[in-house]
Design an enzyme around this catalytic site. Structure first.
Site, mmCIF file in Angstrom:
data_model
loop_
_atom_site.group_PDB
_atom_site.id
_atom_site.type_symbol
_atom_site.label_atom_id
_atom_site.label_comp_id
_atom_site.label_asym_id
_atom_site.label_seq_id
_atom_site.Cartn_x
_atom_site.Cartn_y
_atom_site.Cartn_z
ATOM 1 N N VAL A 72 28.951 36.971 28.544
ATOM 2 C CA VAL A 72 27.527 37.258 28.710
ATOM 3 C C VAL A 72 27.363 38.777 28.661
ATOM 4 O O VAL A 72 28.122 39.516 29.298
ATOM 5 C CB VAL A 72 26.981 36.698 30.047
ATOM 6 C CG1 VAL A 72 25.547 37.139 30.277
ATOM 7 C CG2 VAL A 72 27.092 35.180 30.070
ATOM 8 N N GLY A 78 24.492 37.977 36.072
ATOM 9 C CA GLY A 78 23.897 37.777 37.378
ATOM 10 C C GLY A 78 22.633 36.938 37.354
ATOM 11 O O GLY A 78 21.938 36.817 38.361
ATOM 12 N N GLY A 80 22.715 33.684 36.022
ATOM 13 C CA GLY A 80 23.118 32.292 35.871
ATOM 14 C C GLY A 80 23.414 31.865 34.445
ATOM 15 O O GLY A 80 23.589 30.674 34.179
ATOM 16 N N LEU A 81 23.480 32.812 33.519
ATOM 17 C CA LEU A 81 23.704 32.452 32.120
ATOM 18 C C LEU A 81 25.135 31.994 31.868
ATOM 19 O O LEU A 81 25.362 31.068 31.083
ATOM 20 C CB LEU A 81 23.335 33.617 31.204
ATOM 21 C CG LEU A 81 21.869 34.046 31.280
ATOM 22 C CD1 LEU A 81 21.610 35.251 30.393
ATOM 23 C CD2 LEU A 81 20.951 32.903 30.915
ATOM 24 N N GLY A 82 26.105 32.614 32.522
ATOM 25 C CA GLY A 82 27.493 32.162 32.399
ATOM 26 C C GLY A 82 27.639 30.738 32.914
ATOM 27 O O GLY A 82 28.344 29.915 32.312
ATOM 28 N N ASP A 108 39.574 35.549 33.035
ATOM 29 C CA ASP A 108 39.599 36.915 33.565
ATOM 30 C C ASP A 108 38.999 36.967 34.962
ATOM 31 O O ASP A 108 39.336 37.833 35.753
ATOM 32 C CB ASP A 108 38.826 37.861 32.647
ATOM 33 C CG ASP A 108 39.514 38.074 31.307
ATOM 34 O OD1 ASP A 108 40.729 37.799 31.199
ATOM 35 O OD2 ASP A 108 38.832 38.505 30.365
ATOM 36 N N TYR A 113 35.077 30.525 37.808
ATOM 37 C CA TYR A 113 35.375 29.180 37.321
ATOM 38 C C TYR A 113 35.739 28.229 38.463
ATOM 39 O O TYR A 113 35.445 27.038 38.394
ATOM 40 C CB TYR A 113 36.482 29.230 36.265
ATOM 41 C CG TYR A 113 36.045 30.023 35.057
ATOM 42 C CD1 TYR A 113 35.210 29.458 34.096
ATOM 43 C CD2 TYR A 113 36.428 31.352 34.889
ATOM 44 C CE1 TYR A 113 34.773 30.184 32.998
ATOM 45 C CE2 TYR A 113 36.004 32.084 33.791
ATOM 46 C CZ TYR A 113 35.178 31.495 32.853
ATOM 47 O OH TYR A 113 34.738 32.216 31.779
#
Length: 136
Positions: A72, A78, A80-82, A108, A113
């Site tokens: 992203v 920050g 919420g797109l990820g 990373d 996750y």
């Protein structure tokens, strides 16, 4: 903000640019041109037509799936797109993975996750890598 989510990979140039923008390692345009068409599943997020987020699944489509290129643009992190990228990927994997399929990734930011239900495989298994370069 008004975002558009597309269930396909970005163009090779956009892909290369986003990797660098998001702090991932650079990939050559030639590699992107060859690799992206072999994607099992891709998701792109755009704002006013500009790529601001992406993610892909690669593999053989049955035994092994690997989540790659989740990125992203830092200007949009920050929000919420990820998480949205991963929700789309998880939906795809739920429909495609079979009993015994193996889903993997190299993360990373493992904490991100883990919040989404992914778990480290260590100490049972360890991620490994080896770099190969073809002469041009």
């Amino acid at each position: 903000m008004n975002y558009t989510i597309e269930e396909h990979v970005p163009t090779p140039q956009e892909y290369c640019d986003m990797r660098v923008t998001a702090g991932l390692s650079a990939k050559s345009l030639k590699a992107a041109q060859i690799g992206l068409p072999n994607t099992l599943y891709g998701v792109s997020i755009r704002h006013d037509g500009e790529l601001i987020g992406m993610g892909r699944v690669v593999g053989d489509g049955a035994c092994n799936f690997e989540i790659v290129d989740v990125a992203v643009d830092p200007r949009y992190q920050g929000q919420g797109l990820g998480r949205q990228v991963m929700e789309y990927i998880d939906r795809y994997l739920t429909s495609a993975a079979l009993e015994g399929s193996y889903v993997s990734m190299i993360a990373d930011e493992p904490v991100f996750y883990e919040k989404l239900g992914y778990r480290l495989v260590a100490p049972k298994s360890q991620g490994m890598t080896k770099k190969f370069y073809r002469a041009n």
